[in-house]
Design a protein around this motif. Structure first.
Motif, short mmCIF file in Angstrom:
data_model
loop_
_atom_site.label_atom_id
_atom_site.label_comp_id
_atom_site.label_asym_id
_atom_site.label_seq_id
_atom_site.Cartn_x
_atom_site.Cartn_y
_atom_site.Cartn_z
N HIS A 15 0.86 -1.19 0.00
CA HIS A 15 0.00 0.00 0.00
C HIS A 15 0.89 1.24 0.00
CE1 HIS A 15 -4.10 1.78 1.07
NE2 HIS A 15 -3.28 2.82 0.92
N HIS A 17 1.47 4.93 -2.17
CA HIS A 17 1.00 5.89 -3.20
C HIS A 17 2.19 6.60 -3.84
CE1 HIS A 17 -3.39 5.85 -2.23
NE2 HIS A 17 -2.94 5.44 -1.06
N HIS A 226 -6.33 -0.27 4.74
CA HIS A 226 -6.46 0.19 6.13
C HIS A 226 -7.34 -0.73 6.98
CE1 HIS A 226 -4.22 3.70 5.11
NE2 HIS A 226 -5.09 4.06 4.18
N ASP A 283 1.92 3.49 3.12
CA ASP A 283 0.94 4.44 2.59
C ASP A 283 1.63 5.52 1.75
OD1 ASP A 283 -1.63 5.17 2.04
OD2 ASP A 283 -2.05 6.12 3.97
ZN LIG Z 1 -3.82 4.83 0.80
#
Ligand SMILES: [Zn+2]
Length: 329
Positions: A15, A17, A226, A283
């Motif tokens: 995960h 970005h 999440h 993240d």
């Molecule tokens: Zn995310």
């Protein structure tokens, strides 16, 4: 075990970005190349605009940190550079597998099409993999966006994902303000994904509660981004465990956006105890100022994560790679 030793468990990031992981150095270099004027001239000056601290107030403050990276990531050339440099950085940190996600529709302000954006990112990660001698495997996830008016663009994203499945793209996602635009509003996107055979992960149970996760499951999500708020629903936790649905948890980010208030209350251990396939991820490496290994170090230091737990989290991540999920399908 030493903190350095715990970092070693962060070899997989599921995960991550692209825009939120664009480094300050890359931003400054690309801005200068394109003649884009930034208020900040040095990395030190730039960091407060693109990184939040643990005392970040809320998701809005968090999301503001994406403005500058997104301003820079509007050409195929820059998307290529961003993906390549992120891939190289991940390898340098010792990762062996990462799925980098981005929303192709957010990179079209200067006319870059979704397909061009995808091709540029795939070329960038391909170059990073090649240079590493295939020591790192990099894949892309294409994000649909929550919003008023995003459906058309989202459907194009899902179709583009279908076109590049097996060529570097492994899944589609749904990202953006979960509290404002509930998961249930995006049925059309995920019906199309199912029809086209595109695997799906959905950000759910971060700003919104258990019902968002239930919806994501109904939409066929093979993983959940999440899932912090699954803890509020016993039946949901049983369902996640029974179906072996991996959760892509991101502790630092969850603390910053206040999806989790205090690390001691973080539901990760309770999920593991119930047999839910939890994984630990970063993240946004720049916005959250972290990386996968650092998340393990943090959990060890502040949450008492044991080596046995870290090993289980790592094995879960291996099994949750979309490459493997697709192999099992
Ligand atoms: Zn995310």
């Amino acid at each position: 075990m030493s903190i350095k030793g715990m970092e070693g468990y962060g070899k997989i990031d599921l995960h991550l970005h692209l825009d939120g992981s664009l480094s300050a150095g890359t931003i400054l270099r690309l801005a200068e190349k394109d003649g884009v004027k930034l208020a900040a001239k040095t990395e030190e000056e730039l960091l407060p605009y693109i990184t939040v601290s643990r005392d970040c107030r809320d998701l809005n403050e968090y999301l503001r940190c994406f403005e500058i990276p997104l301003m820079i990531l509007q050409t195929a050339e820059n998307l290529f550079a961003a993906a390549y440099e992120l891939g190289r950085e991940l390898r340098k940190k010792g990762l062996v597998y990462a799925e980098i996600r981005f929303a192709p529709q957010l990179h079209g302000r200067l006319g870059t099409t979704q397909e061009e954006a995808v091709q540029a990112v795939l070329a960038g990660i391909h170059k990073a993999m090649e240079e590493s001698g295939d020591k790192i495997c990099l894949r892309a996830i294409l994000c649909c966006m929550r919003g008023e008016d995003t459906h058309e663009a989202n459907l194009e994203t899902v179709r583009t994902a279908a076109g590049y499945l097996g060529k570097g793209v492994v899944a589609a996602d749904l990202a953006g303000a979960e509290g404002l635009y509930p998961t249930g509003d995006f049925a059309e996107e995920f019906t199309l994904a199912r029809d086209l055979g595109v695997p799906v992960t959905i950000h759910a149970g971060e700003a919104d509660g258990p019902k968002s996760i239930w919806k994501a499951l109904e939409f066929g999500a093979a993983r959940i981004g999440h899932g912090v708020r699954a803890i509020e629903d016993e039946e949901l936790m049983r369902e996640l465990a029974a179906r072996g649905i991996p959760l892509e948890m991101c502790p630092t980010s969850n603390l910053q956006t206040k999806a989790a208030e205090r690390i001691v209350d973080y539901p990760l251990r309770e999920y593991l105890r119930r047999g839910i396939k939890v994984t630990v991820n970063s993240d946004n490496m720049t916005v959250s100022d972290t990386w996968a290994g650092n998340e393990f170090a943090l959990l060890s230091k502040e949450y008492g994560l044991t080596e046995a737990e870290a090993e289980l989290l790592y094995r879960n991540a291996e099994e949750a790679e979309f490459d493997r999920i697709a192999g099992r399908a």
